[in-house]
Design an enzyme around this catalytic site. Sequence first.
Site, mmCIF file in Angstrom:
data_model
loop_
_atom_site.group_PDB
_atom_site.id
_atom_site.type_symbol
_atom_site.label_atom_id
_atom_site.label_comp_id
_atom_site.label_asym_id
_atom_site.label_seq_id
_atom_site.Cartn_x
_atom_site.Cartn_y
_atom_site.Cartn_z
ATOM 1 N N GLU A 42 0.872 -1.167 0.000
ATOM 2 C CA GLU A 42 0.000 0.000 0.000
ATOM 3 C C GLU A 42 0.918 1.229 0.000
ATOM 4 O OE1 GLU A 42 -2.784 0.209 3.262
ATOM 5 O OE2 GLU A 42 -3.454 2.191 2.615
ATOM 6 N N ARG A 270 4.972 -12.902 9.756
ATOM 7 C CA ARG A 270 5.655 -11.665 9.413
ATOM 8 C C ARG A 270 6.973 -11.585 10.167
ATOM 9 N NH1 ARG A 270 3.598 -6.577 9.709
ATOM 10 N NH2 ARG A 270 1.691 -7.308 8.753
ATOM 11 N N LYS A 280 3.987 1.016 9.580
ATOM 12 C CA LYS A 280 4.215 2.238 8.808
ATOM 13 C C LYS A 280 3.624 3.455 9.510
ATOM 14 C CE LYS A 280 2.962 0.169 4.934
ATOM 15 N NZ LYS A 280 2.487 -0.022 3.556
HETATM 16 P P1 ATP Z 1 2.251 -1.964 7.980
HETATM 17 O O1 ATP Z 1 1.451 -2.627 9.044
HETATM 18 O O2 ATP Z 1 3.662 -1.697 8.321
HETATM 19 O O3 ATP Z 1 1.565 -0.782 7.370
HETATM 20 P P2 ATP Z 1 1.292 -3.565 5.863
HETATM 21 O O4 ATP Z 1 1.241 -5.028 5.926
HETATM 22 O O5 ATP Z 1 0.015 -2.844 6.017
HETATM 23 O O6 ATP Z 1 2.393 -3.059 6.852
HETATM 24 P P3 ATP Z 1 1.551 -3.369 3.064
HETATM 25 O O7 ATP Z 1 2.045 -2.245 2.271
HETATM 26 O O8 ATP Z 1 0.119 -3.702 3.005
HETATM 27 O O9 ATP Z 1 1.970 -3.053 4.561
HETATM 28 O O10 ATP Z 1 2.448 -4.655 2.835
HETATM 29 C C1 ATP Z 1 2.813 -5.158 1.599
HETATM 30 C C2 ATP Z 1 3.205 -6.588 1.764
HETATM 31 O O11 ATP Z 1 4.289 -6.715 2.670
HETATM 32 C C3 ATP Z 1 2.076 -7.420 2.293
HETATM 33 O O12 ATP Z 1 1.981 -8.594 1.523
HETATM 34 C C4 ATP Z 1 2.480 -7.717 3.707
HETATM 35 O O13 ATP Z 1 1.992 -8.949 4.124
HETATM 36 C C5 ATP Z 1 3.992 -7.702 3.628
HETATM 37 N N1 ATP Z 1 4.577 -7.340 4.909
HETATM 38 C C6 ATP Z 1 4.350 -6.220 5.621
HETATM 39 N N2 ATP Z 1 5.013 -6.240 6.781
HETATM 40 C C7 ATP Z 1 5.700 -7.409 6.814
HETATM 41 C C8 ATP Z 1 6.580 -8.022 7.761
HETATM 42 N N3 ATP Z 1 6.893 -7.443 8.914
HETATM 43 N N4 ATP Z 1 7.101 -9.231 7.446
HETATM 44 C C9 ATP Z 1 6.796 -9.817 6.275
HETATM 45 N N5 ATP Z 1 5.981 -9.300 5.359
HETATM 46 C C10 ATP Z 1 5.427 -8.106 5.607
HETATM 47 MG MG MG Z 2 -1.649 -3.192 4.633
#
Ligand code: ATP
Ligand code: MG
Length: 570
Positions: A42, A270, A280
């Site tokens: 995102e 994760r 984020k």
């Molecule tokens: P945040 O909670 O930091 O905003 P998010 O999962 O909402 O993270 P996205 O931009 O939606 O962020 O993530 C893109 C991809 O990265 C998704 O497939 C998510 O599962 C993966 N991802 C995010 N954080 C992690 C992590 N700590 N370890 C492994 N994969 C991750």
């Molecule tokens: Mg997300």
Amino acid sequence: MNEKSNIEKNEKESLNFIEQIVENDLKDTNKYKKIITRFPPEPNGYLHIGHAKSICLNFGIAKKYGGITNLRFDDTNPEKEDIEYVNSIKEDIKWLGFEWNDKPYYASDYFDKLYEFAVNLIKQKKAYVCELSPEELSEYRGTPTKPGKPSPWRNRPVEENLMLLEKMKNGEIDEGKMMLRAKIDMASPNMHMRDPIMYRIRKVKHHRTGNKWNIYPMYDFAHGQSDYIEGITHSICTLEFDVHRPLYDWFLDQIAEKGKTRPKQIEFARLNLSYTIMSKRKLLRLVKENYVSSWDDPRMPTISGFRRRGYTPESIRNFADTIGVAKRDGIIDIALLEHSIREDLNKRANRVMGVLNPLKVTITNYPKDKTELLDAVNNPEDETKGSRKIQFSNQIYIEKDDFMENAPRKFFRLSVGKEVRLRYAYFITCNDIVKDENGNITELLCTYDPKSKGGKSPDGRKVKGTLHWVDAKSAVKAKVNLYDRLFVKENPDDTNEGEDFTSNINPNSLKVVDAYLEKSLKDAKPEDKFQFERLGYFCLDKESKNDNLIFNRTVTLRDSWAKMQKNNKP
Ligand code: ATP
Ligand code: MG
């Protein structure tokens, strides 16, 4: 067992569980022509080390099995998204060494298609426009132990639903007044199946579609559908989405056509790192509230932060490989990541000398106006890196810490009456100390042994200490940023009541010093990496200028991970 089957077995055993799934699917030859994975960020912040793990996994699997990976911006939340983030994400993925298939895709490119899916669901009586207020909605949903109850709008006639959805889309309905919900099961033990929201009204401008839409799809009504539209075979996501999987599949059941690829959602744990936050939202606060200078501040766990700190893409990819793919959440010790960069830089980085906390040394028996050039090895790990010349004269700097006035017996560095080796230069003996009027040591007076050139003992006599140094007459000045962990607690979210993670910020995470470095560093270019002997690995900052050098310390040389591994050996 013969040798061949042994190898086969070992290869099997080393597959992670996702690779096993993919291999099984590939055996079923009619199922998939080609593996297609996707990385779906995102664009509401910069990528962090957790995303790096996901990138390595998604791109890695596709590459291993001859497939491709799509980069898809999951841009369904217009308020928080920004083109700056889109650009940084592309740059970070490329820097990590991966290439996405074709052009970047955007979930927003599918808004028309998604709308069409929604209209079809309404026609099949599987979706309806609901007018419950947010409070009523949560009351009607029930709790995990108490079933929900049907919305009074659940059985709205198809025509009315179609007409209202159209009005929602056109901006004729106020925000919060209506939503489109899937009609599934208000008594389902899985709360996500209790008539989840598909569309909500948001009258905001989108960074790509502008003001065209007044309704935006929810994650659950966008993600799986986008996977389906792109022909994704394996949709790999993190564990918290396992409760969404029945819904992911339910939507696919409604829209997937025979003969088209049906994506499969697979969840993995994760990445969590000690002393690190990865949300984020929280990283954005660190930037907005000036706890750090920017998203790529070298203390940030962002990919761009690590890059600026001096990490290499290889070290991050190796780290991702080493930690593997888990099915259960855990916390990885940040020392392992640091170990990974040390291993890489040990092979890659040339050795140089610099003094971070200088103390002047005058060599009283060395001719005042003489200078000479001495040979210094660039990288003992790599002969092909050769050697360079470093200047020596009667005035040098050593590290303040390397001298002690009242040294204990076991102090093997310099003190009055003691002899040490200057790396690649000579043995010197300290004879006297010069102090200012406040009693601070300002200079040491030493003599050198001309017969010890190259730092070699002339007669078999031993010296215990070897010090790094720089020639005072030719040294270049530099600002050096010394970093420590950004948080003082292993789990930065572990706080007292009424406090948040910012209360665990390390107030001493950055120390800036004025250093003297050997002259060869004058021509370093941004992102060039060096080992400053005895001090750690350093990288030239992107804002460094020839007449204003700035170095960032990537890591010290002390490898707490390697040490731990050694101590744990039986
Ligand atoms: P945040 O909670 O930091 O905003 P998010 O999962 O909402 O993270 P996205 O931009 O939606 O962020 O993530 C893109 C991809 O990265 C998704 O497939 C998510 O599962 C993966 N991802 C995010 N954080 C992690 C992590 N700590 N370890 C492994 N994969 C991750
Ligand atoms: Mg997300």
